[in-house]
Scaffold this active site. Structure first.
Site, mmCIF file in Angstrom:
data_model
loop_
_atom_site.group_PDB
_atom_site.id
_atom_site.type_symbol
_atom_site.label_atom_id
_atom_site.label_comp_id
_atom_site.label_asym_id
_atom_site.label_seq_id
_atom_site.Cartn_x
_atom_site.Cartn_y
_atom_site.Cartn_z
ATOM 1 N N GLN A 114 80.883 34.728 26.137
ATOM 2 C CA GLN A 114 81.191 34.580 24.716
ATOM 3 C C GLN A 114 82.142 35.695 24.307
ATOM 4 O O GLN A 114 81.838 36.877 24.478
ATOM 5 C CB GLN A 114 79.919 34.640 23.867
ATOM 6 C CG GLN A 114 80.173 34.405 22.389
ATOM 7 C CD GLN A 114 78.905 34.538 21.545
ATOM 8 O OE1 GLN A 114 77.939 35.164 21.963
ATOM 9 N NE2 GLN A 114 78.919 33.950 20.362
ATOM 10 N N HIS A 172 79.641 29.096 18.572
ATOM 11 C CA HIS A 172 80.566 27.970 18.571
ATOM 12 C C HIS A 172 80.402 27.153 19.848
ATOM 13 O O HIS A 172 79.979 27.661 20.876
ATOM 14 C CB HIS A 172 82.022 28.424 18.407
ATOM 15 C CG HIS A 172 82.493 29.388 19.447
ATOM 16 N ND1 HIS A 172 82.120 30.728 19.465
ATOM 17 C CD2 HIS A 172 83.310 29.225 20.523
ATOM 18 C CE1 HIS A 172 82.694 31.340 20.482
ATOM 19 N NE2 HIS A 172 83.415 30.446 21.149
ATOM 20 N N PHE A 173 80.752 25.880 19.745
ATOM 21 C CA PHE A 173 80.682 24.944 20.855
ATOM 22 C C PHE A 173 82.104 24.545 21.247
ATOM 23 O O PHE A 173 82.938 24.286 20.379
ATOM 24 C CB PHE A 173 79.895 23.689 20.461
ATOM 25 C CG PHE A 173 78.449 23.944 20.144
ATOM 26 C CD1 PHE A 173 77.450 23.570 21.031
ATOM 27 C CD2 PHE A 173 78.076 24.561 18.950
ATOM 28 C CE1 PHE A 173 76.111 23.796 20.735
ATOM 29 C CE2 PHE A 173 76.744 24.793 18.654
ATOM 30 C CZ PHE A 173 75.759 24.416 19.556
ATOM 31 N N HIS A 174 82.354 24.476 22.543
ATOM 32 C CA HIS A 174 83.636 24.000 23.057
ATOM 33 C C HIS A 174 83.508 22.529 23.439
ATOM 34 O O HIS A 174 82.566 22.145 24.138
ATOM 35 C CB HIS A 174 84.044 24.769 24.319
ATOM 36 C CG HIS A 174 84.232 26.234 24.128
ATOM 37 N ND1 HIS A 174 85.474 26.822 24.038
ATOM 38 C CD2 HIS A 174 83.329 27.252 24.035
ATOM 39 C CE1 HIS A 174 85.333 28.132 23.904
ATOM 40 N NE2 HIS A 174 84.033 28.416 23.890
ATOM 41 N N ASP A 213 91.217 24.989 19.548
ATOM 42 C CA ASP A 213 91.218 26.305 20.182
ATOM 43 C C ASP A 213 92.663 26.780 20.307
ATOM 44 O O ASP A 213 93.546 26.012 20.703
ATOM 45 C CB ASP A 213 90.572 26.202 21.575
ATOM 46 C CG ASP A 213 90.252 27.566 22.168
ATOM 47 O OD1 ASP A 213 91.157 28.429 22.228
ATOM 48 O OD2 ASP A 213 89.103 27.757 22.597
ATOM 49 N N ILE A 214 92.924 28.041 19.955
ATOM 50 C CA ILE A 214 94.303 28.534 20.013
ATOM 51 C C ILE A 214 94.746 28.857 21.438
ATOM 52 O O ILE A 214 95.921 29.077 21.678
ATOM 53 C CB ILE A 214 94.510 29.774 19.123
ATOM 54 C CG1 ILE A 214 93.662 30.949 19.601
ATOM 55 C CG2 ILE A 214 94.248 29.445 17.666
ATOM 56 C CD1 ILE A 214 94.061 32.257 18.959
ATOM 57 N N ASN A 218 78.381 29.343 24.676
ATOM 58 C CA ASN A 218 78.072 30.615 25.328
ATOM 59 C C ASN A 218 77.389 31.570 24.350
ATOM 60 O O ASN A 218 77.714 31.586 23.162
ATOM 61 C CB ASN A 218 79.355 31.266 25.851
ATOM 62 C CG ASN A 218 80.106 30.364 26.812
ATOM 63 O OD1 ASN A 218 79.504 29.691 27.648
ATOM 64 N ND2 ASN A 218 81.418 30.318 26.677
#
Length: 264
Positions: A194, A200-202, A96-97, A187
């Protein structure tokens, strides 16, 4: 959580994850050896050898999903830079940036799916072979909205591939960061926090410096400061994660090989 305007400055594209998918293509593994393609013989020793070769071929196919060449991991192929850990036929993982904690990893689909309900689920096995099934034909491109009858994965492997890689990536993050506790969060929709409209999954490590959340199930995962990803640290961290993921894949292949030999 970061404000949408703040994310928009870093992700100016209509779908940044589609841009990453297009830039980091799946590199198919080499064709299985002739021994792996041979039918099993009646002789148990030969059958065991054939099964071992088949397990090795499957392992190589999975290992091909973990990029290693300089061109395959070059973070400058997209802007902002992407630090890719996994580049599988249907699934991608990258840092993640704007991480909440060190090691914050995103796991997403190659095809453009807005919400988890749009994932194509089903059974089967990861094939990772050459041809249409490995996702090389256009899956890296943003397909836009997905209708009821279009852009379907007939084998139903997209959702299953997410399910295959997510535990391996979670273990990888925990191993590399050295933090056994983590959140996995997904989300759906702007009211559910979201920001990027691509499913996408964190995977978010929860170091000891963060408060424990037992008895506080209502607490949202995303509350907290998020900082820009440091490029030098990110490159080193992604490399360590790729190495750790290779170890996990090889261990999985060995376990499957032993179980297969035990059935002879």
């Amino acid at each position: 959580m970061a404000e949408p305007k703040e994310l928009a400055l870093r992700y100016p594209q209509s779908c940044p994850f589609c841009s990453i998918a297009a830039a980091y293509r799946y590199a198919a593994a080499a064709s299985p050896s002739p021994a792996a393609k041979q039918p099993q013989r009646q002789d148990e020793t030969r059958a065991g050898q054939d099964m071992t070769a088949a397990a090795a071929a499957a392992s190589n196919s999975l290992l091909a999903s973990i990029p290693s060449s300089p061109s395959a991991i070059d973070p400058a192929k997209v802007s902002p830079a992407a630090y890719v850990v996994l580049s599988a036929p249907r699934v991608l993982a990258f840092l993640d940036i704007m991480p909440m904690t060190r090691g914050h990893l995103l796991v997403t689909t190659r095809r453009h799916r807005r919400k988890v309900e749009e994932l194509v689920g089903g059974g089967g096995s990861i094939k990772g072979e050459d041809g249409d099934e490995n996702g090389e034909e256009g899956e890296g491109e943003c397909k836009g909205e997905v209708g009821d009858d279009e852009d379907e994965d007939e084998e139903g492997e997209e959702g299953r591939d997410i399910g295959f890689w997510l535990p391996l990536l979670a273990k990888t993050v925990a191993t590399v960061i050295g933090v056994p506790d983590y959140n996995i969060v997904q989300n759906n929709g702007i009211r559910a926090a979201q920001v990027v409209p691509h499913v996408h999954f964190h995977i978010i490590p929860r170091p000891a410096s963060l408060p424990a959340l037992q008895n506080k199930s209502w607490t949202m995962f995303g509350r907290g400061a998020r900082e820009d990803l440091d490029d030098d640290e990110a490159a080193a961290l992604a490399a360590r994660m790729r190495d750790a993921l290779r170890v996990e894949v090889e261990a999985l292949a060995r376990r499957k090989g032993r179980r297969g030999r035990g059935r002879l």
